[in-house]
Design an enzyme around this catalytic site. Structure first.
Site, PDB file in Angstrom:
ATOM      1  N   HIS A 169       0.597  56.057  21.331  1.00 40.29           N
ATOM      2  CA  HIS A 169       1.263  57.347  21.110  1.00 40.29           C
ATOM      3  C   HIS A 169       1.249  58.222  22.366  1.00 40.29           C
ATOM      4  O   HIS A 169       0.489  58.000  23.312  1.00 40.29           O
ATOM      5  CB  HIS A 169       0.566  58.092  19.970  1.00 40.29           C
ATOM      6  CG  HIS A 169      -0.878  58.409  20.272  1.00 40.29           C
ATOM      7  ND1 HIS A 169      -1.265  59.453  21.080  1.00 40.29           N
ATOM      8  CD2 HIS A 169      -2.023  57.790  19.895  1.00 40.29           C
ATOM      9  CE1 HIS A 169      -2.574  59.491  21.184  1.00 40.29           C
ATOM     10  NE2 HIS A 169      -3.062  58.482  20.473  1.00 40.29           N
TER      11      HIS A 169
ATOM     12  N   GLU B 225      -6.424  54.858  14.266  1.00 42.48           N
ATOM     13  CA  GLU B 225      -7.458  54.736  15.291  1.00 42.48           C
ATOM     14  C   GLU B 225      -8.829  54.534  14.642  1.00 42.48           C
ATOM     15  O   GLU B 225      -9.018  54.791  13.450  1.00 42.48           O
ATOM     16  CB  GLU B 225      -7.465  55.994  16.174  1.00 42.48           C
ATOM     17  CG  GLU B 225      -8.450  55.985  17.332  1.00 42.48           C
ATOM     18  CD  GLU B 225      -8.235  54.822  18.304  1.00 42.48           C
ATOM     19  OE1 GLU B 225      -8.433  53.661  17.891  1.00 42.48           O
ATOM     20  OE2 GLU B 225      -7.897  55.080  19.470  1.00 42.48           O
TER      21      GLU B 225
END
Length: 217
Positions: free
Chosen positions: A17, A90
């Site tokens: 990202h 994550e």
């Protein structure tokens, strides 16, 4: 394996990202749902234009905003729909989340040092890297299995989750995964299908893959 389609096997592009405020501040994000900065959005738009040239067949993303909003930029230029999977989030880092590295060293110095030595550590009481791979790698494998023979899957995720997924898909021992350097914001790694499984073709790239010209292609 070349960077072009045409019967050369499937490809997986693992795309990190764009920038967040916590990235800039050096704070552990983990599963905290932090949004992209304006710089991060710009990074995503630039990278999306490049990745669109690979003519991806499918996009799957972590459902956290920073990954989902990055994926949305690629969807906008390709017309593909994004599917979301929490398995691509994550690493959960427990009480470390929201703290800077300096704060973590001060409060959890022994645990931090063990992590830096490469020992299996539940950072902040969170997940082990192998547990992240246990949930993330199967998502990628399942989606890749649905590709056409020379298809490309773009996976939009997070630095730690991507590293553990690459390590698992390449069949590397977990204690060697740290040898894979980190990904910069909105950079990506590319895995290609070889006769003996997945191969790492590009790592922490910010430009389109080039054919490998030489004796080791």
């Amino acid at each position: 394996m070349s960077g072009e389609k045409g019967g050369r096997g499937r490809r997986i592009v693992l795309w990190r990202h764009g920038q967040t405020a916590w990235n800039v501040e050096g704070r552990f994000q983990g599963t905290t749902d932090i949004e992209l900065t304006e710089t991060g959005l710009g990074q995503a738009r630039r990278a999306a234009r490049l990745l669109a040239a690979l003519k991806p067949d499918a996009i799957v993303a972590s459902d956290l905003k920073r990954a989902a909003d990055t994926a949305a930029e690629l969807a906008a230029v390709t017309g593909l729909e994004v599917s979301y999977d929490a398995g691509l989030r994550e690493t959960y880092a427990g009480v470390w989340q929201g703290l800077t590295h300096a704060e973590i060293r001060e409060r959890y110095g022994e645990q931090y040092a063990a992590w830096k030595r490469g020992e299996p550590v539940r950072r902040g009481g969170g997940e082990l890297e192998t547990e992240v791979a246990d949930r993330a790698a199967p998502v990628v494998e399942e989606r890749a299995a649905k590709l056409p023979d020379d298809g490309t899957l773009v996976v939009v995720s997070h630095g730690g989750a991507i590293r553990t997924t690459i390590g698992r898909l390449l069949g590397l021992a977990p204690d060697t995964w740290e040898a894979l350097g980190g990904l910069s914001n909105c950079c990506w790694s590319v895995l290609g299908e070889g006769v003996r499984g997945w191969r790492l073709l590009e790592h922490n790239a910010g430009s389109l893959p080039e054919p490998v010209l030489g004796d080791d292609n």
